[in-house]
Design an enzyme around this catalytic site. Sequence first.
Site, PDB file in Angstrom:
ATOM      1  N   GLY A  69      24.947  43.591 -52.708  1.00  0.00           N
ATOM      2  CA  GLY A  69      23.517  43.657 -52.454  1.00  0.00           C
ATOM      3  C   GLY A  69      22.641  43.887 -53.653  1.00  0.00           C
ATOM      4  N   SER A  70      21.475  44.357 -53.359  1.00  0.00           N
ATOM      5  CA  SER A  70      20.331  44.409 -54.246  1.00  0.00           C
ATOM      6  C   SER A  70      20.488  45.326 -55.449  1.00  0.00           C
ATOM      7  CB  SER A  70      19.123  44.873 -53.426  1.00  0.00           C
ATOM      8  OG  SER A  70      18.042  45.191 -54.255  1.00  0.00           O
ATOM      9  N   SER A  71      19.864  44.913 -56.538  1.00  0.00           N
ATOM     10  CA  SER A  71      19.854  45.732 -57.750  1.00  0.00           C
ATOM     11  C   SER A  71      19.038  47.004 -57.564  1.00  0.00           C
ATOM     12  CB  SER A  71      19.308  44.928 -58.931  1.00  0.00           C
ATOM     13  OG  SER A  71      17.977  44.529 -58.671  1.00  0.00           O
ATOM     14  N   GLY A  72      18.236  47.067 -56.501  1.00  0.00           N
ATOM     15  CA  GLY A  72      17.480  48.284 -56.203  1.00  0.00           C
ATOM     16  C   GLY A  72      18.380  49.463 -55.874  1.00  0.00           C
TER      17      GLY A  72
END
Length: 139
Positions: free
Chosen positions: A68-71
């Site tokens: 998933g996301s780099s956040g």
Amino acid sequence: MITRATKRAALRGTGLVAGVARGIARTCRDAVSVARIDPETGVLHEPGHALDGCCLAGGILVFPAGKGSSGGSYILMSLAAKKIGPIAIVMDVADAVVVAGAVLAGIPLVTGLGAEALGCINEGDRLLVDGGTGLVRFL
């Protein structure tokens, strides 16, 4: 082969983020998107996931790989600052999002145990994780 004797001894992987933590394993057999952990509560919100709805605060997060996301890196840092995130992470395959987040947050991180060793860690096992040496010991 992982045996009961192994559970009384230790597992060794690669330590990527130094630090020592003792706690209860929050274990799943599927990849985890750390970006799906609520930064206000420490609860994972990922429908269909084994840990969906579970609070990860104060536990040792054990899973095979991230997704998933780099956040997710920022989420881990935010959780650590609020003391509502995992106190250590044990995973088989390191990924940039989790590694960066663990570094920023100062969360001990051990990787590379292998699927068989990772599979012998069960939900609720008491562990000691040493991110400097790569040691994961059952308590």
